[in-house]
Design a protein around this motif. Structure first.
Motif, short mmCIF file in Angstrom:
data_model
loop_
_atom_site.label_atom_id
_atom_site.label_comp_id
_atom_site.label_asym_id
_atom_site.label_seq_id
_atom_site.Cartn_x
_atom_site.Cartn_y
_atom_site.Cartn_z
N GLY A 280 -12.79 0.42 -3.49
CA GLY A 280 -12.05 -0.32 -2.46
C GLY A 280 -11.29 0.60 -1.52
N HIS A 281 -10.85 1.75 -2.03
CA HIS A 281 -10.13 2.70 -1.18
C HIS A 281 -11.02 3.21 -0.05
N PHE B 205 0.81 -1.21 0.00
CA PHE B 205 0.00 0.00 0.00
C PHE B 205 0.85 1.27 0.00
N LEU C 231 -22.62 -1.97 -4.47
CA LEU C 231 -22.90 -2.36 -3.08
C LEU C 231 -21.70 -3.14 -2.57
N VAL D 76 -20.47 -5.16 0.77
CA VAL D 76 -20.99 -5.75 2.01
C VAL D 76 -19.82 -6.03 2.95
N GLU E 192 -11.61 -0.86 -7.88
CA GLU E 192 -10.39 -0.44 -7.18
C GLU E 192 -10.63 0.86 -6.41
N ARG F 80 -0.65 0.07 -5.41
CA ARG F 80 -0.37 -1.11 -4.58
C ARG F 80 0.64 -2.06 -5.23
N ARG G 25 -16.57 -6.86 0.62
CA ARG G 25 -16.50 -7.35 -0.76
C ARG G 25 -17.59 -6.71 -1.59
N THR G 26 -17.31 -6.62 -2.88
CA THR G 26 -18.27 -6.08 -3.83
C THR G 26 -19.39 -7.10 -4.02
N ARG H 152 -24.50 -3.66 7.45
CA ARG H 152 -23.25 -4.11 6.79
C ARG H 152 -23.18 -3.66 5.34
N VAL I 216 -11.37 0.37 2.50
CA VAL I 216 -10.13 0.22 3.27
C VAL I 216 -9.98 1.37 4.26
N TYR J 55 -22.36 -6.10 -5.81
CA TYR J 55 -22.65 -5.80 -7.22
C TYR J 55 -21.94 -4.52 -7.61
N ARG K 208 -18.89 -10.55 7.71
CA ARG K 208 -19.14 -10.96 9.09
C ARG K 208 -17.82 -11.36 9.75
C1 LIG Z 1 -6.67 0.50 -1.22
C2 LIG Z 1 -7.35 -0.10 -2.42
C3 LIG Z 1 -7.78 -1.51 -2.21
C4 LIG Z 1 -8.58 -1.93 -3.39
C5 LIG Z 1 -9.11 -3.29 -3.18
C6 LIG Z 1 -9.94 -3.66 -4.35
C7 LIG Z 1 -11.37 -3.94 -3.91
C8 LIG Z 1 -11.92 -5.10 -4.66
C9 LIG Z 1 -13.17 -5.57 -3.98
C10 LIG Z 1 -13.61 -6.83 -4.66
O1 LIG Z 1 -13.58 -6.91 -5.86
S1 LIG Z 1 -14.17 -8.14 -3.67
C11 LIG Z 1 -14.23 -9.48 -4.88
C12 LIG Z 1 -15.53 -9.51 -5.66
N1 LIG Z 1 -16.66 -9.82 -4.79
C13 LIG Z 1 -16.88 -11.06 -4.38
O2 LIG Z 1 -16.19 -12.01 -4.70
C14 LIG Z 1 -18.06 -11.22 -3.45
C15 LIG Z 1 -18.73 -12.59 -3.55
N2 LIG Z 1 -19.93 -12.61 -2.70
C16 LIG Z 1 -19.78 -12.76 -1.37
O3 LIG Z 1 -18.70 -13.02 -0.82
C17 LIG Z 1 -21.03 -12.60 -0.55
O4 LIG Z 1 -22.18 -12.78 -1.35
C18 LIG Z 1 -21.10 -11.20 0.15
C19 LIG Z 1 -19.89 -11.03 1.09
C20 LIG Z 1 -21.13 -10.05 -0.85
C21 LIG Z 1 -22.36 -11.13 1.00
O5 LIG Z 1 -22.45 -12.32 1.77
P1 LIG Z 1 -22.82 -12.26 3.32
O6 LIG Z 1 -23.14 -13.66 3.72
O7 LIG Z 1 -21.79 -11.52 4.12
O8 LIG Z 1 -24.10 -11.36 3.37
P2 LIG Z 1 -25.61 -11.68 2.97
O9 LIG Z 1 -25.71 -12.59 1.80
O10 LIG Z 1 -26.31 -12.09 4.24
O11 LIG Z 1 -26.11 -10.24 2.52
C22 LIG Z 1 -26.02 -9.14 3.42
C23 LIG Z 1 -26.97 -8.09 2.90
O12 LIG Z 1 -26.52 -7.65 1.61
C24 LIG Z 1 -27.53 -7.92 0.63
N3 LIG Z 1 -26.89 -8.36 -0.60
C25 LIG Z 1 -25.91 -9.26 -0.73
N4 LIG Z 1 -25.58 -9.41 -2.02
C26 LIG Z 1 -26.37 -8.57 -2.72
C27 LIG Z 1 -26.53 -8.26 -4.09
N5 LIG Z 1 -25.75 -8.83 -5.03
N6 LIG Z 1 -27.46 -7.37 -4.44
C28 LIG Z 1 -28.24 -6.76 -3.52
N7 LIG Z 1 -28.14 -7.01 -2.19
C29 LIG Z 1 -27.23 -7.90 -1.81
C30 LIG Z 1 -28.37 -9.02 1.23
O13 LIG Z 1 -29.68 -9.01 0.68
C31 LIG Z 1 -28.37 -8.61 2.69
O14 LIG Z 1 -29.25 -7.55 2.87
P3 LIG Z 1 -30.10 -7.38 4.23
O15 LIG Z 1 -29.07 -7.27 5.33
O16 LIG Z 1 -30.91 -6.13 4.05
O17 LIG Z 1 -30.93 -8.63 4.34
#
Ligand SMILES: CCCCCCCCCC(=O)SCCNC(=O)CCNC(=O)[C@H](O)C(C)(C)COP(=O)(O)OP(=O)(O)OC[C@H]1O[C@@H](n2cnc3c(N)ncnc32)[C@H](O)[C@@H]1OP(=O)(O)O
Length: 184
Positions: free
Chosen positions: A113-114, A59, A175, A177, A110, A64, A124-125, A154, A117, A127, A180
């Motif tokens: 993500g800032h 970082f 979004l 999240v 990216e 990065r 995690r993303t 969250r 962080v 959507y 946990r």
């Molecule tokens: C300094 C710079 C650093 C830069 C870093 C780069 C950042 C890059 C970030 C990424 O790219 S992360 C990698 C891409 N993302 C993933 O791989 C995520 C894959 N999915 C998951 O791991 C899980 O689905 C997730 C962590 C997103 C959510 O799972 P959880 O079990 O923690 O939560 P849950 O499913 O109970 O959902 C929590 C809430 O979010 C909502 N939710 C989850 N996914 C959703 C969705 N897709 N659309 C709408 N709502 C959504 C869900 O309805 C719920 O709403 P409520 O609390 O109101 O009930």
């Protein structure tokens, strides 16, 4: 920034990828392939697990220390917004002088993500929606900003835009999240 050469290596790697992306046919293909294979074998000797690598994990380095994304140079980073410049090298070219469409959500992810962080969150993303408003030019300093629309438990709802001066190239909504406790 630690001056251990990795910032320059990252810059050199970006320059190499841009050169590969713009090169026409040449008579050094085999030599280049041999050089790449030689360095691949050398680097494989120092392969490390995630958490002990340079690429994407330093970082203190620009971007990065990674070249996966277009260049992003943040100027403002707070828990509620990020502003900075972005730059798409030739490596990110799609066609007709425009950046490949898939590289825009890559940049936005990216940038978002800032904020995550900065908030000290493991997130995690869930959507990421991108609207392509105008072609994104290659090799031009662009302005990018992202901000928190709202936080609900969250869930962190984010928005962003990318501009070439007054021209809006793209907008995004995402979004994130917060994970946990104990989530991998
Ligand atoms: C300094 C710079 C650093 C830069 C870093 C780069 C950042 C890059 C970030 C990424 O790219 S992360 C990698 C891409 N993302 C993933 O791989 C995520 C894959 N999915 C998951 O791991 C899980 O689905 C997730 C962590 C997103 C959510 O799972 P959880 O079990 O923690 O939560 P849950 O499913 O109970 O959902 C929590 C809430 O979010 C909502 N939710 C989850 N996914 C959703 C969705 N897709 N659309 C709408 N709502 C959504 C869900 O309805 C719920 O709403 P409520 O609390 O109101 O009930």
């Amino acid at each position: 920034m630690t001056d251990d050469g990795y910032a320059e290596l990252t810059s050199a790697l970006r320059g190499f990828l841009d050169a590969v992306a713009t090169a026409g046919p040449h008579d050094q293909v085999q030599a280049l392939t041999d050089d790449l294979r030689r360095w691949t074998a050398i680097l494989a000797e120092s392969r490390q697990e995630e958490g002990k690598r340079v690429f994407g994990e330093r970082f203190d380095l620009p971007d990065r220390g990674q070249t996966l994304t277009p260049v992003f140079a943040p100027q403002v980073v707070t828990t509620s917004k990020v502003e900075g410049t972005a730059w798409f090298g030739d490596y990110f070219h799609g066609s007709n002088g425009a950046a490949h469409g898939g590289t825009l959500p890559l940049l936005f992810d990216e940038v978002f993500g800032h904020i995550a962080v900065e908030r000290g969150s493991r997130a995690r993303t869930a959507y990421l929606h991108t609207d392509f408003r105008s072609v994104t030019p290659i090799g031009v300093d662009l302005q990018v900003r992202a901000w928190v629309e709202r936080a609900e438990g969250r869930k962190l709802f984010l928005a962003a835009d990318l501009r070439d001066g007054e021209v809006v190239c793209a907008e995004a909504e995402a979004l994130f999240v917060l994970l946990r406790d104990g989530a991998p």
